[in-house]
Design an enzyme around this catalytic site. Structure first.
Site, PDB file in Angstrom:
ATOM      1  N   HIS A   1      26.947  18.614  72.269  1.00  0.00           N
ATOM      2  CA  HIS A   1      27.295  17.115  72.633  1.00  0.00           C
ATOM      3  C   HIS A   1      26.728  15.860  72.047  1.00  0.00           C
ATOM      4  O   HIS A   1      26.288  15.140  73.278  1.00  0.00           O
ATOM      5  CB  HIS A   1      27.297  17.216  74.297  1.00  0.00           C
ATOM      6  CG  HIS A   1      27.142  19.083  74.308  1.00  0.00           C
ATOM      7  ND1 HIS A   1      28.822  18.737  75.169  1.00  0.00           N
ATOM      8  CD2 HIS A   1      27.119  19.670  74.902  1.00  0.00           C
ATOM      9  CE1 HIS A   1      28.876  20.109  75.708  1.00  0.00           C
ATOM     10  NE2 HIS A   1      27.936  20.491  75.161  1.00  0.00           N
TER      11      HIS A   1
ATOM     12  N   SER B   1      25.067  -8.295  54.165  1.00  0.00           N
ATOM     13  CA  SER B   1      25.886  -9.258  55.417  1.00  0.00           C
ATOM     14  C   SER B   1      25.643 -10.447  54.993  1.00  0.00           C
ATOM     15  O   SER B   1      24.738 -11.427  54.360  1.00  0.00           O
ATOM     16  CB  SER B   1      25.186  -9.164  56.470  1.00  0.00           C
ATOM     17  OG  SER B   1      25.675 -10.097  57.646  1.00  0.00           O
TER      18      SER B   1
ATOM     19  N   LYS C   1      20.123  -7.167  56.991  1.00  0.00           N
ATOM     20  CA  LYS C   1      21.561  -6.265  57.080  1.00  0.00           C
ATOM     21  C   LYS C   1      21.261  -5.088  55.911  1.00  0.00           C
ATOM     22  O   LYS C   1      21.409  -6.216  54.432  1.00  0.00           O
ATOM     23  CB  LYS C   1      23.109  -6.725  57.104  1.00  0.00           C
ATOM     24  CG  LYS C   1      23.251  -7.169  58.961  1.00  0.00           C
ATOM     25  CD  LYS C   1      22.285  -6.228  59.757  1.00  0.00           C
ATOM     26  CE  LYS C   1      23.714  -4.813  59.864  1.00  0.00           C
ATOM     27  NZ  LYS C   1      24.877  -5.384  60.739  1.00  0.00           N
TER      28      LYS C   1
ATOM     29  N   GLU D   1      31.182   4.270  55.683  1.00  0.00           N
ATOM     30  CA  GLU D   1      32.331   3.296  56.848  1.00  0.00           C
ATOM     31  C   GLU D   1      33.524   3.678  56.051  1.00  0.00           C
ATOM     32  O   GLU D   1      34.843   4.228  57.185  1.00  0.00           O
ATOM     33  CB  GLU D   1      32.136   2.594  57.692  1.00  0.00           C
ATOM     34  CG  GLU D   1      30.902   1.863  58.180  1.00  0.00           C
ATOM     35  CD  GLU D   1      30.437   0.638  58.596  1.00  0.00           C
ATOM     36  OE1 GLU D   1      30.605   0.361  59.434  1.00  0.00           O
ATOM     37  OE2 GLU D   1      30.293   0.069  57.633  1.00  0.00           O
TER      38      GLU D   1
END
Ligand code: ARG
Length: 484
Positions: free
Chosen positions: A162, A283, A289, A296
């Site tokens: 979970h 970024s 970043k 992804e």
């Protein structure tokens, strides 16, 4: 140059085709990817025709040499295949070039065959040609996971259920979970080959070839197990395409779960892994970043690949036997999904090798949150307490600790005895991190010696795949994909 009709089927027609429709129904703009498969299948058919007495040995030889030359000539100018102004599809393209090379003899190659059996054959070859290197790539990714598991040694991490911390496991145990998935995927791919590995050549347009061709010749030449058993099934069946796409979907799903976990683990909140710079992006706005674009994208690719499987499912639904032009629409999804799967594997193996796990942080995450509560309940079970009761007693102790702001191992014996008389001095040794791991001493469990055994066994299973498929490469067709 030999005079020949511009089309393979113009004899019966008086009206010229509508120019837009004519372009629209063609497949050369994508089935050029089947050039190698088409040449191989044409060669096999030529040999079968020669055995049937349609060609002399010399004619057959001329055809086989001309087919080989077409492959050589066009391997560096595939765009000319794709953009050929005359060819309707790859079958027509090869016939046109062959006839240019050997004259009217080239037109004889279509004796006793149909494009319906050709495309069914080409697609089987295409998929088989890609499955073998893909299994090799899966094995490479599995090897990268195994190497990380070895490096991790006895490093620990929380396992989640979970998405809540559940119990500690070895990092190696977690990595080996992915190896299991990949091994099953490899076997799924092998299953695909086993079922598609029959040769449609000789099936004709629908009812079987109209010449007494020995079908075993082409089957043997193309390394198929045997000729297909039914001409209607062979020319119209595409379940092998769908099965392949479903397996690619499964592979992409597994990759997406890995992608998601690494994406999460790379957050500041988890901080379990350092993303390799070579496989990360920055970024344009926020100078600090380092983004996990690779994982992804891996997470996202399953959408496209499943989309391909979905497309083929829908176009097969309710399709009457046998060949229908609808089947042409199976090609683009299979080419696209196949290329995506190969590219995804290509980034995943080196990415996985370059990951650096922050094992101190992972270990610290195991220290709090009562990850030893199951082990503590098991301690009571060993003292003769029924598990249901033990669960409740430890649950009460956890509640007490939550109020006090400590862990089970921090309680004194007196405090523990409020929850049961069974607690004794040996409790503290039973709830250390190591004891918590080692109490899972079953096949497939995370006890340290079990994981060492599992790692050694997995290494052998992966090595068997590497030995079998590791050197199979995607030769010309991959170059073609890169340009597609
Ligand atoms: N380009 C066609 C396909 O991919 C080849 C088979 C054409 N057969 C036909 N009867 N028109 O399906």
């Amino acid at each position: 140059m030999t005079e020949q009709p511009a089309k393979m089927w113009s004899g019966r027609f008086r009206a010229a085709p509508d120019p837009f429709f004519d372009q629209w129904q063609r497949s050369i703009s994508f089935d050029w990817l089947l050039l190698w498969e088409e040449l191989a299948a044409s060669r096999a058919h030529a040999l079968a025709l020669s055995a049937a007495g349609v060609f002399t040995a010399d004619e057959c030889d001329r055809i086989v040499r001309a087919l080989k030359a077409i492959g050589t000539d066009y391997s560096t100018k595939l765009d000319q295949v794709r953009d050929d102004p005359q060819a309707e599809d790859i079958h027509h393209f090869v016939e046109l070039r062959l006839t240019e090379a050997v004259g009217p003899l080239g037109l004889k190659l279509h004796t006793g065959r149909s494009r319906n059996e050709q495309i069914a054959t080409d697609l089987r070859l295409y998929i088989r040609n890609r499955i073998e290197p893909l299994v090799g790539q899966l094995a490479e990714w599995a090897q990268a996971l195994l190497a990380q598991a070895k490096t991790a040694g006895d490093a620990v991490m929380p396992a989640y259920t979970h998405l809540q911390r559940a119990e500690p496991v070895l990092v190696a145990h977690w990595l080996l979970a992915y190896v299991e998935m990949l091994l099953r995927d490899a076997s799924r791919l092998e299953d695909c080959i086993a079922r598609l590995n029959y040769c449609p050549l000789g099936s004709g347009a629908v009812a079987g070839a109209t010449l007494p061709i020995d079908r075993s010749i082409a089957a043997r030449e193309l390394n198929f197990i045997a000729p297909t058993a039914n001409s209607m099934d062979a020319t119209s069946g595409r379940d092998f395409v769908l099965e392949y796409l479903q397996v690619l979907t499964q592979i992409a799903l597994h990759a997406s779960r890995f992608g998601e976990e690494i994406t999460l683990f790379a957050t500041a909140e988890f901080g379990f892994v350092d993303l390799p710079e070579a496989f990360s992006t920055g970024s344009s706005a926020m100078p600090q970043k380092k983004n996990p674009d690779l994982t992804e994208l891996v997470r996202a690719k399953v959408g496209r690949i499943h989309g391909a499987a979905e497309t083929v499912t829908l176009l097969l639904k309710g399709l009457p036997l046998a060949y229908n032009k609808d089947l042409q629409e199976t090609q683009e999804p299979v080419f696209a999904a196949s290329a995506e799967a190969h590219k995804m594997m290509r980034v995943l193996a080196p990415f996985t090798s370059a990951l650096v796990f922050r094992t101190a942080r992972m270990r610290a995450a195991c220290a709090t949150g009562f990850l030893n509560a199951m082990a503590a309940a098991t301690y009571l079970v060993h003292k003769g307490v029924p598990f249901r009761k033990a669960h409740e007693k430890i649950g009460n102790a956890v509640r007490y600790c939550l109020d006090k702001g400590c862990e089970l191992g921090d309680l004194s014996l007196d405090e523990l005895r409020q929850f049961g008389d069974e607690f004794a001095d040996d409790f503290f040794a039973a709830v250390t991190l190591e004891a918590t791991l080692d109490c899972h001493d079953v096949i497939g469990g995370t006890a340290r010696h079990r994981v060492r055994e599992a790692l050694a066994a997995a290494e052998q299973r992966v090595q068997a795949l590497v030995d079998r498929y590791g050197s199979v490469t995607l030769d010309q067709p991959e170059a073609a994909h890169a340009r597609a």
